[in-house]
Design a protein around this motif. Structure first.
Motif, PDB file in Angstrom:
ATOM      1  N   GLY A 142       0.798  -1.222   0.000  1.00  0.00           N
ATOM      2  CA  GLY A 142       0.000   0.000   0.000  1.00  0.00           C
ATOM      3  C   GLY A 142       0.829   1.269   0.000  1.00  0.00           C
ATOM      4  N   VAL A 143       2.143   1.170   0.316  1.00  0.00           N
ATOM      5  CA  VAL A 143       2.987   2.368   0.355  1.00  0.00           C
ATOM      6  C   VAL A 143       3.142   2.998  -1.027  1.00  0.00           C
ATOM      7  N   PRO A 144       3.549   2.248  -2.077  1.00  0.00           N
ATOM      8  CA  PRO A 144       3.640   2.885  -3.400  1.00  0.00           C
ATOM      9  C   PRO A 144       2.300   3.413  -3.901  1.00  0.00           C
ATOM     10  N   MET A 145       1.235   2.692  -3.623  1.00  0.00           N
ATOM     11  CA  MET A 145      -0.076   3.146  -4.090  1.00  0.00           C
ATOM     12  C   MET A 145      -0.462   4.462  -3.419  1.00  0.00           C
ATOM     13  N   LEU A 146      -0.217   4.576  -2.102  1.00  0.00           N
ATOM     14  CA  LEU A 146      -0.553   5.809  -1.396  1.00  0.00           C
ATOM     15  C   LEU A 146       0.314   6.966  -1.878  1.00  0.00           C
ATOM     16  N   ALA A 147       1.605   6.713  -2.110  1.00  0.00           N
ATOM     17  CA  ALA A 147       2.493   7.777  -2.584  1.00  0.00           C
ATOM     18  C   ALA A 147       2.091   8.275  -3.965  1.00  0.00           C
ATOM     19  N   VAL A 148       1.755   7.350  -4.873  1.00  0.00           N
ATOM     20  CA  VAL A 148       1.341   7.752  -6.227  1.00  0.00           C
ATOM     21  C   VAL A 148       0.007   8.485  -6.185  1.00  0.00           C
TER      22      VAL A 148
ATOM     23  N   LEU B 221      10.127   5.673  -4.784  1.00  0.00           N
ATOM     24  CA  LEU B 221       9.843   4.268  -5.091  1.00  0.00           C
ATOM     25  C   LEU B 221      11.111   3.538  -5.509  1.00  0.00           C
ATOM     26  N   SER B 222      11.965   4.207  -6.267  1.00  0.00           N
ATOM     27  CA  SER B 222      13.212   3.574  -6.704  1.00  0.00           C
ATOM     28  C   SER B 222      14.146   3.307  -5.528  1.00  0.00           C
ATOM     29  N   ASP B 223      14.195   4.219  -4.549  1.00  0.00           N
ATOM     30  CA  ASP B 223      15.100   4.038  -3.409  1.00  0.00           C
ATOM     31  C   ASP B 223      14.541   3.056  -2.386  1.00  0.00           C
ATOM     32  N   LEU B 224      13.228   2.992  -2.229  1.00  0.00           N
ATOM     33  CA  LEU B 224      12.645   2.073  -1.253  1.00  0.00           C
ATOM     34  C   LEU B 224      12.661   0.634  -1.730  1.00  0.00           C
ATOM     35  N   CYS B 225      12.653   0.422  -3.027  1.00  0.00           N
ATOM     36  CA  CYS B 225      12.650  -0.934  -3.562  1.00  0.00           C
ATOM     37  C   CYS B 225      13.994  -1.599  -3.247  1.00  0.00           C
ATOM     38  N   GLY B 226      13.956  -2.715  -2.548  1.00  0.00           N
ATOM     39  CA  GLY B 226      15.166  -3.404  -2.137  1.00  0.00           C
ATOM     40  C   GLY B 226      15.526  -3.138  -0.694  1.00  0.00           C
ATOM     41  N   LYS B 227      15.123  -1.994  -0.125  1.00  0.00           N
ATOM     42  CA  LYS B 227      15.402  -1.680   1.276  1.00  0.00           C
ATOM     43  C   LYS B 227      14.200  -1.967   2.161  1.00  0.00           C
ATOM     44  N   VAL B 228      13.078  -1.411   1.793  1.00  0.00           N
ATOM     45  CA  VAL B 228      11.847  -1.601   2.566  1.00  0.00           C
ATOM     46  C   VAL B 228      10.832  -2.412   1.776  1.00  0.00           C
ATOM     47  N   LEU B 229      10.794  -2.189   0.469  1.00  0.00           N
ATOM     48  CA  LEU B 229       9.817  -2.856  -0.389  1.00  0.00           C
ATOM     49  C   LEU B 229      10.523  -3.833  -1.320  1.00  0.00           C
TER      50      LEU B 229
END
Length: 494
Positions: free
Chosen positions: A224-230, A248-256
């Motif tokens: 739900g984080v990327p959906m809420l941000a977009v 989204l690019s920075d969170l992918c791999g760290k949190v998502l």
């Protein structure tokens, strides 16, 4: 100092009794003095008078004609004064014992001051010994007192569990204590994550967002984080959409994970009919987000192909078509990483000037003031609107005909009423034209007359004030034929 004799003590008792019962005791005191005469030297040696306290000794002769009886009242008075001086000396000596005031050993009455007096309160709160014992070291070697956990440098080892302890439990040895954070549910998820994303739009630090999200137990709500941000970025500016793509690019791999991102875009495509109600251009914007995610390698390249022939919603189909077009343009040389553009204040000045000129040319062709106003807002450079005013007036001076003048005047009036261009920016734009009109006149010979005409119409439309109109430079008319010269030409003489 000699001790008081028994007779003198009796005399003192009679003195105090005389103070209480003066008339009754006067006769008894006189009779006692007749029966027990007192030597004058004994009195002088037994008491220290007030003068002796000040460092002076004086021998008082209390005898009248060699007989004490002839003056009983004065003798009693002397004894009373001596007793009073004695009490005062004792009181002062006990009071000054703690501050170093004492008499010298030779009883010369000289007072030695060794320390300044202290208040009784400080003496009461002082915890030092009055006996002068000890070396002044802290109690218990520094391990005692309130808030002390032992001597300095002491290291506590792990306490071993005593098996013989009556409170010992077998499960106590393998017990591990951890802080448990409950997972967020749908009700608290949006309420908790929305302020984090909105604050990110202000500071732009992706590491801080990652730290805040790690502290939360997202659980099944990670997608739900990327959906809420977009969703928040769709209603924001272009610079905020660029920040969202970076997030989204920075969170992918760290949190998502990539699966979380793909699941989030799946939900976005399903909810596009609802998003269109608030943001009519949502399909195109979501398609741009998908294309940027594929270019940033947080979505697989087969993500769009997996929807071929499976989409029934026209809004989702439009978003996927937009993403396909952008990815094809990326292969042709278009940079997807600069899809949303750079923030207004971060753009080069030359690029801003080119975009302003392109905006004005499109407006002169279409005449749509609403579209021109929207494009000017998307530039996100309110501090650079004076350049827009400057380029608009230059375009009027360089154009032929009255059509450009009327359209530019209408555009500036619309932007003035909508407060898109402020008073300060409008004033600075006109002042820059006033300063550069001499250079513009080289390329446009009629620049002065056109400028005067445009300034007058701007004043009538309420765009500028009277002071700004009066500052407009004007070129004086040069007469080659004088009215009184009979029509002869006037030649300049150097």
């Amino acid at each position: 100092m000699k001790m008081l004799s028994a007779e003198l003590l009796t005399l003192l008792d009679l003195t105090f009794s005389l103070k209480l019962f003066p008339q009754t005791m006067a006769t008894e005191c006189e009779a006692w003095l007749n029966a027990n005469p007192v030597e004058a030297d004994d009195l002088s040696d037994s008491f220290i008078s007030g003068d002796e306290e000040k460092g002076h000794t004086r021998k008082i002769d209390n005898e009248i004609n060699g007989n004490w009886i002839s003056a009983p009242t004065s003798s009693i008075q002397e004894a009373r004064l001596k007793a009073k001086a004695k009490r005062r000396l004792r009181k002062n000596s006990s009071r000054d014992s703690g501050r170093g005031d004492s008499l010298s050993d030779n009883s010369d009455g000289v007072r030695v001051h060794t320390a300044p007096p202290t208040s009784p309160k400080s003496k009461l709160m002082d915890r030092k010994s009055r006996l002068g014992k000890g070396r002044g070291l802290p109690k218990k070697g520094g391990a005692g007192g309130k808030g002390v956990w032992g001597t300095p440098g002491e290291v506590y080892d792990v306490e071993e569990v005593d098996v013989k302890d009556p409170n010992y439990d077998d499960d106590q040895a393998s017990c591990v204590y951890e802080t448990v954070v409950l997972p967020l549910d749908e009700n608290y998820f949006e309420r908790t994550v929305t302020p984090i994303v909105q604050e990110y739009f202000e500071h732009g630090d992706t590491n801080e967002v990652a730290e805040l999200l790690r502290e939360l137990n997202l659980g099944s709500m990670r997608s739900g984080v990327p959906m809420l941000a977009v969703s928040l970025a769709l209603e924001a500016k272009a610079s905020h959409r660029e920040l969202t793509s970076r997030l989204l690019s920075d969170l992918c791999g760290k949190v998502l994970s990539r699966a979380d991102v793909e699941g989030s875009f799946d939900k976005l495509l399903r909810e596009l009919p609802d998003l269109v109600l608030d943001t009519p251009g949502a399909p195109q914007l979501v398609g741009q987000f998908i294309a940027r995610a594929v270019a940033d390698d947080i979505l697989s390249k087969t993500y769009i192909e997996s929807y071929k022939g499976k989409v029934d919603c026209e809004h989702a189909r439009a978003a996927l078509d937009r993403a396909v077009v952008l990815l094809k343009m990326n292969r042709g040389g278009l940079r997807i990483d600069n899809l949303w553009g750079t923030g207004g204040g971060q753009r080069p000045v030359n690029q801003l000037i080119k975009e302003v000129n392109l905006l004005l040319k499109e407006y002169l062709l279409s005449g749509d003031t609403v579209e021109a106003e929207r494009c000017l807002k998307e530039l996100e450079v309110p501090h650079f609107h004076h350049e827009f005013v400057y380029e608009a007036i230059v375009m009027v001076l360089e154009s032929k005909g009255d059509r450009a003048l009327q359209m530019i005047l209408q555009l500036l009036k619309s932007l003035w009423k909508s407060t898109v261009i402020t008073v300060d920016q409008m004033r600075r734009g006109f002042e820059r034209i006033y300063m550069d009109i001499a250079e513009i006149n080289i390329d446009v010979p009629s620049a002065y007359s056109l400028l005067e005409q445009f300034v007058d119409k701007s004043f009538n439309a309420g765009i500028i004030d009277k002071k700004r109109r009066d500052l407009c430079p004007c070129r004086g008319r040069k007469r080659f034929i004088s009215e009184g010269d009979g029509g002869h030409l006037k030649f300049e003489i150097y």
